[in-house]
Design a protein around this motif. Sequence first.
Motif, PDB file in Angstrom:
ATOM      1  N   GLU A 217     -37.341  -0.053  30.064  1.00 15.00           N
ATOM      2  CA  GLU A 217     -38.309   1.061  30.271  1.00 15.00           C
ATOM      3  C   GLU A 217     -39.520   0.884  29.329  1.00 15.00           C
ATOM      4  OE1 GLU A 217     -38.918   3.517  32.469  1.00 15.00           O
ATOM      5  OE2 GLU A 217     -37.561   2.393  33.571  1.00 15.00           O
ATOM      6  N   ASP A 218     -39.079   0.345  28.178  1.00 13.20           N
ATOM      7  CA  ASP A 218     -40.332   0.251  27.074  1.00 13.20           C
ATOM      8  C   ASP A 218     -41.277  -0.939  27.773  1.00 13.20           C
ATOM      9  OD1 ASP A 218     -39.101   1.555  24.963  1.00 13.20           O
ATOM     10  OD2 ASP A 218     -38.144  -0.125  24.118  1.00 13.20           O
ATOM     11  N   VAL A 219     -40.655  -1.953  28.408  1.00 17.73           N
ATOM     12  CA  VAL A 219     -41.519  -3.051  28.925  1.00 17.73           C
ATOM     13  C   VAL A 219     -42.280  -2.488  29.993  1.00 17.73           C
ATOM     14  CG1 VAL A 219     -41.711  -5.337  29.623  1.00 17.73           C
ATOM     15  CG2 VAL A 219     -40.065  -4.974  27.886  1.00 17.73           C
ATOM     16  N   LYS A 220     -41.592  -1.966  31.227  1.00 17.95           N
ATOM     17  CA  LYS A 220     -42.110  -1.645  32.048  1.00 17.95           C
ATOM     18  C   LYS A 220     -43.193  -0.427  32.112  1.00 17.95           C
ATOM     19  CE  LYS A 220     -38.185  -2.238  35.387  1.00 17.95           C
ATOM     20  NZ  LYS A 220     -37.310  -1.708  36.286  1.00 17.95           N
ATOM     21  N   ASN A 221     -43.003   0.462  30.939  1.00 15.40           N
ATOM     22  CA  ASN A 221     -44.182   1.334  30.600  1.00 15.40           C
ATOM     23  C   ASN A 221     -45.481   0.655  30.165  1.00 15.40           C
ATOM     24  OD1 ASN A 221     -44.055   4.374  31.125  1.00 15.40           O
ATOM     25  ND2 ASN A 221     -44.785   4.549  28.825  1.00 15.40           N
ATOM     26  N   VAL A 222     -45.170  -0.408  29.298  1.00 11.91           N
ATOM     27  CA  VAL A 222     -46.491  -1.054  29.070  1.00 11.91           C
ATOM     28  C   VAL A 222     -47.184  -1.822  30.381  1.00 11.91           C
ATOM     29  CG1 VAL A 222     -47.349  -3.141  27.794  1.00 11.91           C
ATOM     30  CG2 VAL A 222     -45.607  -1.807  26.909  1.00 11.91           C
ATOM     31  N   LEU A 223     -46.182  -2.356  31.314  1.00  9.57           N
ATOM     32  CA  LEU A 223     -46.759  -2.773  32.587  1.00  9.57           C
ATOM     33  C   LEU A 223     -47.388  -1.685  33.506  1.00  9.57           C
ATOM     34  CD1 LEU A 223     -43.560  -5.236  33.558  1.00  9.57           C
ATOM     35  CD2 LEU A 223     -46.113  -5.714  32.472  1.00  9.57           C
ATOM     36  N   ARG A 224     -46.875  -0.500  33.254  1.00  9.23           N
ATOM     37  CA  ARG A 224     -47.661   0.581  34.011  1.00  9.23           C
ATOM     38  C   ARG A 224     -49.007   0.838  33.321  1.00  9.23           C
ATOM     39  NH1 ARG A 224     -42.138   3.480  32.987  1.00  9.23           N
ATOM     40  NH2 ARG A 224     -41.035   2.775  34.792  1.00  9.23           N
ATOM     41  N   TYR A 225     -49.001   0.891  32.040  1.00  9.57           N
ATOM     42  CA  TYR A 225     -50.382   0.928  31.326  1.00  9.57           C
ATOM     43  C   TYR A 225     -51.265   0.148  31.784  1.00  9.57           C
ATOM     44  CZ  TYR A 225     -53.711   0.238  27.816  1.00  9.57           C
ATOM     45  OH  TYR A 225     -55.057   0.107  27.354  1.00  9.57           O
ATOM     46  N   LEU A 226     -50.848  -1.396  31.844  1.00 12.38           N
ATOM     47  CA  LEU A 226     -51.576  -2.518  32.445  1.00 12.38           C
ATOM     48  C   LEU A 226     -51.973  -2.175  33.802  1.00 12.38           C
ATOM     49  CD1 LEU A 226     -49.998  -5.135  30.018  1.00 12.38           C
ATOM     50  CD2 LEU A 226     -52.057  -4.084  29.688  1.00 12.38           C
ATOM     51  N   LYS A 227     -51.535  -1.403  34.563  1.00 12.51           N
ATOM     52  CA  LYS A 227     -51.575  -1.596  36.017  1.00 12.51           C
ATOM     53  C   LYS A 227     -51.018  -2.816  36.725  1.00 12.51           C
ATOM     54  CE  LYS A 227     -55.140   2.005  36.078  1.00 12.51           C
ATOM     55  NZ  LYS A 227     -54.133   3.131  35.201  1.00 12.51           N
ATOM     56  N   VAL A 228     -50.123  -3.351  36.019  1.00 14.70           N
ATOM     57  CA  VAL A 228     -49.172  -4.521  36.752  1.00 14.70           C
ATOM     58  C   VAL A 228     -48.096  -3.814  37.555  1.00 14.70           C
ATOM     59  CG1 VAL A 228     -47.707  -6.399  36.119  1.00 14.70           C
ATOM     60  CG2 VAL A 228     -49.809  -5.886  35.150  1.00 14.70           C
ATOM     61  N   LEU A 229     -47.900  -2.827  37.139  1.00 17.81           N
ATOM     62  CA  LEU A 229     -46.728  -1.919  38.094  1.00 17.81           C
ATOM     63  C   LEU A 229     -47.423  -0.651  38.434  1.00 17.81           C
ATOM     64  CD1 LEU A 229     -43.201  -1.893  36.373  1.00 17.81           C
ATOM     65  CD2 LEU A 229     -43.887  -3.055  38.218  1.00 17.81           C
ATOM     66  N   ASP A 230     -47.541  -0.289  39.599  1.00 21.81           N
ATOM     67  CA  ASP A 230     -48.310   0.987  40.309  1.00 21.81           C
ATOM     68  C   ASP A 230     -47.270   2.065  40.238  1.00 21.81           C
ATOM     69  OD1 ASP A 230     -50.044   2.512  41.433  1.00 21.81           O
ATOM     70  OD2 ASP A 230     -49.603   1.669  43.421  1.00 21.81           O
ATOM     71  N   GLU A 231     -47.202   2.589  39.100  1.00 20.75           N
ATOM     72  CA  GLU A 231     -46.307   3.632  38.916  1.00 20.75           C
ATOM     73  C   GLU A 231     -46.734   4.561  37.768  1.00 20.75           C
ATOM     74  OE1 GLU A 231     -42.492   2.089  37.554  1.00 20.75           O
ATOM     75  OE2 GLU A 231     -42.051   0.899  39.276  1.00 20.75           O
ATOM     76  N   PRO A 232     -46.683   5.876  37.974  1.00 20.76           N
ATOM     77  CA  PRO A 232     -47.052   6.794  36.962  1.00 20.76           C
ATOM     78  C   PRO A 232     -46.486   6.551  35.470  1.00 20.76           C
ATOM     79  CG  PRO A 232     -45.828   8.284  38.458  1.00 20.76           C
ATOM     80  CD  PRO A 232     -45.566   6.469  39.123  1.00 20.76           C
ATOM     81  N   MET A 233     -47.208   6.298  34.594  1.00 17.44           N
ATOM     82  CA  MET A 233     -46.552   6.345  33.034  1.00 17.44           C
ATOM     83  C   MET A 233     -45.590   7.238  32.563  1.00 17.44           C
ATOM     84  SD  MET A 233     -49.654   4.747  30.745  1.00 17.44           S
ATOM     85  CE  MET A 233     -48.716   4.279  29.084  1.00 17.44           C
ATOM     86  N   GLN A 234     -44.670   6.866  31.978  1.00 12.31           N
ATOM     87  CA  GLN A 234     -43.580   7.724  31.457  1.00 12.31           C
ATOM     88  C   GLN A 234     -44.014   8.389  30.175  1.00 12.31           C
ATOM     89  OE1 GLN A 234     -39.503   7.259  30.298  1.00 12.31           O
ATOM     90  NE2 GLN A 234     -39.322   6.153  32.129  1.00 12.31           N
ATOM     91  N   SER A 235     -43.741   9.399  29.797  1.00 12.23           N
ATOM     92  CA  SER A 235     -44.311  10.131  28.553  1.00 12.23           C
ATOM     93  C   SER A 235     -43.027   9.751  27.566  1.00 12.23           C
ATOM     94  CB  SER A 235     -44.973  11.556  28.452  1.00 12.23           C
ATOM     95  OG  SER A 235     -44.189  12.470  29.449  1.00 12.23           O
ATOM     96  N   PRO A 236     -43.300   9.567  26.175  1.00 13.05           N
ATOM     97  CA  PRO A 236     -42.060   9.498  25.548  1.00 13.05           C
ATOM     98  C   PRO A 236     -41.616  10.570  25.022  1.00 13.05           C
ATOM     99  CG  PRO A 236     -44.268   9.238  24.302  1.00 13.05           C
ATOM    100  CD  PRO A 236     -44.479   9.253  25.625  1.00 13.05           C
ATOM    101  N   ALA A 237     -40.114  10.551  24.498  1.00 12.21           N
ATOM    102  CA  ALA A 237     -39.412  11.881  24.295  1.00 12.21           C
ATOM    103  C   ALA A 237     -40.250  12.452  23.163  1.00 12.21           C
ATOM    104  CB  ALA A 237     -38.065  11.300  23.908  1.00 12.21           C
ATOM    105  N   CYS A 238     -40.772  11.795  22.138  1.00 10.03           N
ATOM    106  CA  CYS A 238     -41.161  12.537  20.964  1.00 10.03           C
ATOM    107  C   CYS A 238     -42.855  11.709  20.654  1.00 10.03           C
ATOM    108  CB  CYS A 238     -40.567  12.852  19.822  1.00 10.03           C
ATOM    109  SG  CYS A 238     -39.882  11.006  19.101  1.00 10.03           S
ATOM    110  N   LYS A 239     -43.551  12.317  20.201  1.00  9.05           N
ATOM    111  CA  LYS A 239     -45.024  11.675  19.885  1.00  9.05           C
ATOM    112  C   LYS A 239     -44.656  10.398  19.074  1.00  9.05           C
ATOM    113  CE  LYS A 239     -49.574  12.822  18.189  1.00  9.05           C
ATOM    114  NZ  LYS A 239     -49.600  12.029  16.696  1.00  9.05           N
ATOM    115  N   GLN A 240     -45.357   9.200  19.147  1.00 10.72           N
ATOM    116  CA  GLN A 240     -45.209   8.134  18.492  1.00 10.72           C
ATOM    117  C   GLN A 240     -46.333   8.050  17.398  1.00 10.72           C
ATOM    118  OE1 GLN A 240     -46.976   4.164  19.880  1.00 10.72           O
ATOM    119  NE2 GLN A 240     -45.251   3.698  20.207  1.00 10.72           N
ATOM    120  N   LEU A 241     -45.566   7.702  16.249  1.00  5.29           N
ATOM    121  CA  LEU A 241     -46.430   7.964  15.014  1.00  5.29           C
ATOM    122  C   LEU A 241     -46.787   6.507  14.464  1.00  5.29           C
ATOM    123  CD1 LEU A 241     -43.793  10.447  13.049  1.00  5.29           C
ATOM    124  CD2 LEU A 241     -45.873  11.097  14.293  1.00  5.29           C
TER     125      LEU A 241
END
Length: 329
Positions: A217-241
């Motif tokens: 899921e980590d990798v796929k979410n980066v691929l979603r951000y890059l539009k390599v995967l056409d899926e909505p991005m997942q939001s993390p369980a808590c804000k990344q610091l």
Amino acid sequence: MEIVIDNLVAKKGTKVSGYVAVPKTELKMPVTIINGQSAGKTVLITGGVHNAEYTGIETAIRLAQEMTPETVAGCLIIIHPVNISGFENRTMSVVAEDGKNLNRIFPGDRDGTTGDKLAAFLTEVFFKKADRFIDLHAGDGYESLTPYVYYVGAAKEEVVSEAEAMAAAVLVPYRVKSYLATSGAYNYAGSMGIPGILIERGGEARWSEDEIKKYQEDVKNVLRYLKVLDEPMQSPACKQLEVVDAVYEEAEITGCWYPNKKAGEPFLKGENLGMIKDYFGKVLQTCIAKYDGIVLYQVSSLTILKKSPMIAYGKIKNDGHHTNEKYKK
Ligand SMILES: [Zn+2]
């Protein structure tokens, strides 16, 4: 566009897998190319630059099996794993033939030792084809860590900001900027203009289905951000610091290591984070926290070796909301 690497030829809309020979060595790396039907970025994904970091390797293996050209816009080039001789000789993350740590020798040398040649092959063939780079790591066989991600910080401004955006898409609680421009695979790729990240999840030579699911899921979410995967991005369980001012402490002496904190645990300035003792219980070295922070990773084996990593920790960037204040008594 057709992607050709050695004997692997991936036409648009196809997936090919096989072994790729590293020039002038006996090494053959397992590689999968998933060339999407539609246009987009070419993303290099590597597992096993460190061969005992099994969560990263198994995640690369799964992605290679499960991703299809129908769902990819652009291209995925996956190496699973890179340090194949280390993997098959079960070294602790060094190249079997020369004992070198592959992530310290980039850009490599095509006339050097086996590890040098492997690094040079990645630099000259794989990095040149990549628009983005995701390198999958974990704690080594003797290290435990809290999940986090490094991003390239010693590169052109647009490379750094894109790498940081990729890091922010990884579903881990912390991101750390790296200031190296060479030696590490993603660091050197960054200096070539390729935004890249290194993900740390898992360690201690273990892996589990649960961790592999999260890692994918980590990798796929980066691929979603890059539009390599056409899926909505997942939001993390808590804000990344953002973790800053990272300290990498080495052991001054070989002995037995007694950590006082767990990976991911917060601490205060002046706390004793761990001790090295001799076989009679005499304290040889004490690790005192330089500031309030959290443990990124630490040695988890009883053995600790002179001039090798002991503990790495960092400070949570103070954005006005997150401090260690609540841990103070
Ligand atoms: Zn590693």
